[in-house]
Scaffold this motif. Sequence first.
Motif, PDB file in Angstrom:
ATOM      1  N   MET A 162       0.825  -1.166   0.756  1.00  0.00           N
ATOM      2  CA  MET A 162       0.305  -0.175   0.011  1.00  0.00           C
ATOM      3  C   MET A 162       0.883   1.073  -0.224  1.00  0.00           C
ATOM      4  O   MET A 162       0.125   2.513  -0.875  1.00  0.00           O
ATOM      5  N   LEU A 163       1.865   1.440   0.290  1.00  0.00           N
ATOM      6  CA  LEU A 163       2.989   2.698   0.983  1.00  0.00           C
ATOM      7  C   LEU A 163       3.656   2.773  -0.368  1.00  0.00           C
ATOM      8  O   LEU A 163       3.849   3.630  -1.332  1.00  0.00           O
ATOM      9  N   ALA A 164       3.435   1.724  -1.557  1.00  0.00           N
ATOM     10  CA  ALA A 164       4.147   1.195  -2.403  1.00  0.00           C
ATOM     11  C   ALA A 164       3.719   2.505  -3.364  1.00  0.00           C
ATOM     12  O   ALA A 164       3.620   3.137  -4.232  1.00  0.00           O
ATOM     13  N   ARG A 165       2.146   1.624  -3.564  1.00  0.00           N
ATOM     14  CA  ARG A 165       1.181   2.222  -4.125  1.00  0.00           C
ATOM     15  C   ARG A 165       1.070   3.471  -4.400  1.00  0.00           C
ATOM     16  O   ARG A 165       1.240   4.405  -5.070  1.00  0.00           O
ATOM     17  N   ARG A 166       0.845   4.388  -2.607  1.00  0.00           N
ATOM     18  CA  ARG A 166       0.972   5.558  -2.902  1.00  0.00           C
ATOM     19  C   ARG A 166       1.848   6.716  -3.249  1.00  0.00           C
ATOM     20  O   ARG A 166       1.674   7.697  -4.415  1.00  0.00           O
ATOM     21  N   ARG A 167       2.960   5.893  -3.295  1.00  0.00           N
ATOM     22  CA  ARG A 167       4.464   6.320  -4.521  1.00  0.00           C
ATOM     23  C   ARG A 167       4.867   5.973  -5.590  1.00  0.00           C
ATOM     24  O   ARG A 167       5.250   6.013  -5.909  1.00  0.00           O
ATOM     25  N   GLY A 168       3.348   5.370  -6.414  1.00  0.00           N
ATOM     26  CA  GLY A 168       3.588   4.926  -8.010  1.00  0.00           C
ATOM     27  C   GLY A 168       4.669   3.886  -8.258  1.00  0.00           C
ATOM     28  O   GLY A 168       4.735   3.809  -9.431  1.00  0.00           O
ATOM     29  N   LYS A 169       4.980   3.199  -6.563  1.00  0.00           N
ATOM     30  CA  LYS A 169       6.552   1.661  -6.947  1.00  0.00           C
ATOM     31  C   LYS A 169       5.684   0.501  -6.509  1.00  0.00           C
ATOM     32  O   LYS A 169       6.142  -0.127  -6.710  1.00  0.00           O
ATOM     33  N   LEU A 170       4.514   0.549  -6.694  1.00  0.00           N
ATOM     34  CA  LEU A 170       3.626  -0.978  -6.771  1.00  0.00           C
ATOM     35  C   LEU A 170       3.767  -2.049  -7.527  1.00  0.00           C
ATOM     36  O   LEU A 170       3.958  -3.024  -7.538  1.00  0.00           O
ATOM     37  N   PRO A 171       4.285  -1.402  -8.823  1.00  0.00           N
ATOM     38  CA  PRO A 171       4.574  -1.845 -10.445  1.00  0.00           C
ATOM     39  C   PRO A 171       6.380  -2.674 -10.158  1.00  0.00           C
ATOM     40  O   PRO A 171       5.926  -3.724 -10.097  1.00  0.00           O
ATOM     41  N   PHE A 172       7.161  -1.941  -9.934  1.00  0.00           N
ATOM     42  CA  PHE A 172       7.952  -2.176  -9.529  1.00  0.00           C
ATOM     43  C   PHE A 172       8.141  -3.157  -8.733  1.00  0.00           C
ATOM     44  O   PHE A 172       8.378  -4.203  -8.150  1.00  0.00           O
ATOM     45  N   TYR A 173       7.513  -3.365  -7.213  1.00  0.00           N
ATOM     46  CA  TYR A 173       7.637  -4.040  -6.143  1.00  0.00           C
ATOM     47  C   TYR A 173       6.743  -5.555  -6.974  1.00  0.00           C
ATOM     48  O   TYR A 173       8.008  -6.802  -6.591  1.00  0.00           O
ATOM     49  N   LEU A 174       5.902  -5.419  -7.638  1.00  0.00           N
ATOM     50  CA  LEU A 174       5.341  -6.920  -8.378  1.00  0.00           C
ATOM     51  C   LEU A 174       6.524  -7.369  -8.629  1.00  0.00           C
ATOM     52  O   LEU A 174       6.555  -8.582  -9.045  1.00  0.00           O
ATOM     53  N   ASN A 175       7.273  -6.428  -9.525  1.00  0.00           N
ATOM     54  CA  ASN A 175       8.387  -7.223 -10.663  1.00  0.00           C
ATOM     55  C   ASN A 175       9.284  -7.365 -10.314  1.00  0.00           C
ATOM     56  O   ASN A 175       9.379  -8.930 -10.074  1.00  0.00           O
TER      57      ASN A 175
END
Length: 829
Positions: free
Chosen positions: A729-742
Amino acid sequence: MIVNMPAKRNGLLTLSALSRSVEASSTRGRATPSTERRKRSDCNFLFGAVQEDEVMATLLGPESPRTGGKKRTRNRNVLTRIRQGQIAGRGFSRGTQLPEVLLQDRDKRAKWHGIPILVQELYDSSDLNSDFIRTHTVLKELSSLLSMEAMSFVTEDRKTAHESTFPNTYTFDLFGGVDLLVELLMRPTLMTLQKPKMNDDLVKDCLSVLYNCCICTEGVTKSLAARDDFVLFLFTLMTNKKTFLQTATLIEDILGVKKEMIQLEWIPDLSGLVQSFDQQQLANFCRILSVTISEPDVGNDDKHTLLAKNAQQKRNTSPSRAEVNQVTLLNIPGFIERLCKLATRKVSEATGTSNFLQELEEWYTWLDNTLVLDALMQIATDEAEHSSTESSDESSLATIPMRHRLPQSMKIVHEIMYKVEVLYVLCVLLMGRQRNQVHKMLAEFRLIPGLNNLFDKLIWRKYTASNHVVHGQNENCDCSPEISFKIQFLRLLQSFSDHHENKYLLLNAQELNELSAISLKANIPEVEALVNTDRSLVCDGKKGLLTRLLTVMKREPPDSSFRFWQARAVESFLRGATSYADQMFLLKRGLLEHILFCIIDSGCKSRDVLQSYFDLLGELMKFNIDAFKRFNKYVNTEEKFQVFLTQINSSLVDSNMLVRCIVLSLDRFESQTEDVKVVEVLSECCLLSYMARVENRLSFLFRLVNIINVQTLTQENVSCLNTSLVILMLARRRGKLPFYLNALREKEYAEKYPGCLLNNFHNLLRFWQHHYLNKDKDSTCLENSSCIPFSFWKETVSVLLEEDRTSPCAIITYIDEPYMELDRDLLEN
């Protein structure tokens, strides 16, 4: 092995039932006979190795055909009648109808100690017109035979108890003794005409014999538990003070094995019954209530999974019997008030010891186990050794010989045993559906101030030895009364404080003022619950209950299981919406340094204790820059920091709540760069610097997702799923969710199991939706503990579960089609 209750005819045992009961054998260590032996099991038990010729010769005398006399009818052959009874049901109606000469002859060989003959006398002397004088005499003789076996069971090593056999109680039951006593006790309820009444002493002896049979032969307990009429009848005997203790102990034993929980509203005039009890009777009655208001332990780990619990809740939409019983108790006028008075009364306010000594002498089984007697002697010794440290009202004991002071020690343990039962009932009610109603009453009747006044002199006495071998919190054990009392007290504090505004009642007026001053200095508003606290209901004296708890917590040995419960109780005070003032109140008292000492320097190996400290540390440090500054001051070497990380990484199930706290705090601090103190701590704190590195956050995420799956999710480890969600969720707030999933996808391929991690996470999130979206309490807890609106939790999960393979934030996008193994029927089964 469960022994079924033998069939009855006219209220007594049939001999064919005796045979079946023999085949089943005793529940304590007897082997089941082979098929070939079952045909002759009745003979083997009743007649042993005696040949048929010998039996017939004994019964028929010199004229028996086997001895050259005139041929007798077949009905004179006892063995034939037994077998006819088994086939056609025309045998003896009870075992004691066997000829006395045969019973006496067999008695010597089987070592029955005359029990069948005595049961026959009991039967003959208790007819409808009996004055019960002879009956009572015979019963006393039987009681002396049976009580020795009961004593041996109570005192012997529990590890070998299940291998023991108790032939006297077994024989008594086999020949109809148990059924006869039940009939005698219940006879007044079945008679329309006035008949001679059994006196109280006879009733007490009947109950004592029944209890002795129960504790030695499990089959007896189960058969009595199956008779609802008898169970409800026993409650009517509790109105008599002389028979109360024996009745209560028997009821407790019976309810402990009853398949279906009894419904309290079935008890005739329950409210009047409870209101008729004196305080000691009410405390004893709490032992029975504890069985009726607690949800039964299923004893199977698979049934404790959240998946199984959710399925069960779908099947059982109506309140359980335990929940109904809780409501029934709360509707009894004055019930909670009386329990509060019992829980908080001083030992000096209790009645004299003479009644207890009498009870102890005539009903030793009340003491549960011999640890109680050991505790009495230990307390007497401790009093002698530490009398100089006692307050003036107790120091006078030092001048009295120990043999005279022992009753005072017994009085203390007696009161402690009462309070254990009372606190347990209050704790269960606090955790039930009527929690708010119970909270209001406990506050009104000043339970917390009363416990605070008892803390030093009774609950955590200064001279109480701390070197007990304390069992883990999940173990079933027979603890000494003092250990049980401490644990129950701590559990009550935990339940009382957890997510409830009444938690501030654990402080005194001065400590409440301190909280207000902390908020004023930090220029933040006071917590609404603190403002609304009724100061007439808070603790008295120089210290509140929470502060007293912190003091003894620091003195406890590192691996003591008390630490687990102490940490849980303090953590519950902090849980809910994070309060800076609450945290600072505890930080000023050195709690953070004490926790870090236990984790890093004490050598503590207990996973339970470490888990409780990780959780407490997380609540204490969350969003608090001062706490992180204190952490960095204590963990001032690389060696200490590595020990701390090793403890965290050794079990993420235990430490993940602390990991969540660090991740959430780092995210907030990084948005407060205009604050000079925050910037300073961010740059200096080794813990924040460690978590700021993305590779470390990804490492935690990989392991959190990998150590759980839908089938193994429990209330203990579901926090791992929520912590992994917080990171994303914190990654999504910063626009980094795709990076974490990859990164998760790359980890799968690096470990050579593509699709495994992401498929598992997809299933976990689908379960999360089923579990949380209809649970208001759980969703509120998630929101309060993270300061992230629950709407954002739901949105993030929905985004991750999107089925659009072109979405950069959907898990499915990162699973190559050949490796998609989404089990879409998992949650529907």
